[in-house]
Design a protein around this motif. Structure first.
Motif, short mmCIF file in Angstrom:
data_model
loop_
_atom_site.label_atom_id
_atom_site.label_comp_id
_atom_site.label_asym_id
_atom_site.label_seq_id
_atom_site.Cartn_x
_atom_site.Cartn_y
_atom_site.Cartn_z
N ILE A 92 0.85 -1.20 0.00
CA ILE A 92 0.00 0.00 0.00
C ILE A 92 0.88 1.24 0.00
O ILE A 92 0.56 2.26 -0.60
CB ILE A 92 -0.94 -0.02 1.22
N ILE A 93 2.02 1.16 0.69
CA ILE A 93 3.07 2.16 0.54
C ILE A 93 4.03 1.66 -0.52
O ILE A 93 4.50 0.53 -0.45
CB ILE A 93 3.83 2.38 1.87
N ARG A 94 4.28 2.48 -1.52
CA ARG A 94 5.18 2.09 -2.60
C ARG A 94 6.42 2.96 -2.61
O ARG A 94 6.50 3.97 -1.92
CB ARG A 94 4.44 2.20 -3.95
N GLY A 95 7.39 2.56 -3.41
CA GLY A 95 8.62 3.35 -3.50
C GLY A 95 9.55 3.09 -2.34
O GLY A 95 9.68 1.96 -1.87
N PHE A 96 10.20 4.13 -1.85
CA PHE A 96 11.16 3.99 -0.76
C PHE A 96 10.50 4.26 0.58
O PHE A 96 9.57 5.05 0.68
CB PHE A 96 12.33 4.96 -0.96
#
Length: 401
Positions: A92-96
């Motif tokens: 649900i949290i993407r990236g770094f």
């Protein structure tokens, strides 16, 4: 090594647990209605000084209200980071996503010493700082999930959160250090008596721009505290394998420096108070907070290929900043086990509710990409892919407006 507690009205000092379980010893308490209202605490791991004749106070005061505040703040940061880690694993949290778990005493101790005119700028691990600088848990978690309830309306993400006097996290290694010197220059230019904490990690300590910022800040006597949050590991390697000199508090050359136990919130507070006074009178100082991160460098790093699980577990058991502070406050009589339990329950419910709302919140519509691009838009339109044909929309709905 042992430590002793002396309480008002006590017949004899009481021998407590081994010193290694806490980083502070008690030298006296004041009680009201059988409950301690204030205590005098001796910092146990001594400060190390570079080019200083006198250092921070080693005997500090702690009130009940401060104990409640610091414990709540550290526990909230820990819960926020646990939730962030779980949201990342759920994709649900993407990236770094870089977590601050284990380093809570650094931020809470520094914030405890800051005044309204003071500023802070940091690197990756800023979820906790964002909360400390006034953004509620929902504003942090919704920003991480890219939702419109985030402090930057979901457009900033993990490393780009801001609030008044907080100049955010920065994704370029070491780039925030000269920016922090610039904020300090603004304080001096305005004459407002403020200063800036410029935070960076041991992995960024070898960046050339860090030393350039040292040099310029010294020449201009800027009110800036260069804070190296030394968690002993950079991205995939230990500090010893990356730096020829791991005494980061000495690396400012002519700049004075202080080493402080970054797992002790009261020691960090004392060192920061000393440093704020110093930089407003004499110019820059380097502060090294020796701390530890429980997670990897980022969520993509398991964190166990260059250190052992046993090492991590040992730090958790013997040096955890929250557990140590909790035990200290209970021993002092400043907090009871029931009060601790009530704080834990309240924090858990608040963060759980914010997590659920952040997951359910809506993303910005496509038109949200060109809102508030400028704080003061001097052009009627902003550039699209090929020409200036998008009307800029001024909403001023971010937390920093």
């Amino acid at each position: 090594m042992l430590r002793q507690v002396t309480r008002a009205g006590a017949a004899a000092p009481k021998v407590l647990q081994q010193l290694q379980k806490s980083s502070a010893a008690v030298t006296g308490t004041q009680k009201s209605n059988n409950y301690a209202t204030e205590a005098t605490v001796q910092v146990q791991r001594p400060f190390k000084l570079h080019r200083l004749d006198k250092g921070p106070e080693t005997t500090v005061k702690l009130t009940k209200d401060e104990a409640l505040k610091y414990y709540t703040q550290m526990q909230t940061i820990r819960r926020l980071e646990t939730s962030a880690g779980n949201l990342y694993k759920e994709k649900i949290i993407r990236g770094f996503c870089h977590l601050y778990s284990g380093q809570e005493a650094c931020a809470v101790g520094m914030k405890a010493a800051m005044r309204d005119v003071d500023n802070i700028i940091s690197a990756y691990r800023v979820h906790g700082w964002t909360y400390l600088m006034g953004v509620p848990p929902l504003g942090v978690l919704a920003e991480l999930t890219g939702r419109q309830s985030g402090c930057a309306k979901g457009k900033g993400g993990s490393m780009h959160m801001y609030s008044p006097n907080f100049y955010g996290g920065n994704g370029i290694v070491g780039a925030q250090v000269p920016l922090g010197a610039g904020v300090a220059f603004a304080c001096k230019y305005k004459g407002n008596g403020g200063m800036c904490l410029a935070l960076y990690g041991d992995g960024a300590a070898n960046q050339g721009q860090v030393f350039e910022a040292y040099n310029m800040a010294y020449l201009w006597k800027l009110p800036v505290i260069f804070v190296c949050e030394n968690n002993n590991y950079g991205m995939g390697t230990s500090a010893e394998r990356a730096s020829c000199n791991t005494d980061y508090y000495t690396r400012g050359d002519v700049l004075p420096g202080i080493w402080v136990d970054g797992m002790d919130v009261l020691a960090v507070r004392s060192a920061t108070e000393f440093s704020i006074d110093y930089v407003n009178k004499h110019g820059p100082i380097v502060l090294e907070t020796n701390t530890y991160r429980y997670s990897g460098h980022s969520m993509s790093d398991p964190g166990t290929s260059y250190r052992t699980r046993e090492e991590i577990q040992e730090v958790r058991q013997k040096r955890d900043p929250i557990t140590s502070f909790k035990e200290l406050c209970i021993e002092l009589g400043l907090l009871t086990a029931d009060e601790i339990k009530a704080i834990d329950t309240k924090v858990r419910k608040e963060v759980d509710a914010a997590t659920a709302q952040a997951k359910a919140d809506a993303e910005l519509p496509l038109s949200g990409l060109w809102t508030d691009v400028y704080s003061q838009c001097l052009e009627p339109k902003i550039r699209n892919c090929v020409e200036y044909n998008i009307k800029h929309v001024q909403q001023n709905k971010g937390v920093n407006h």
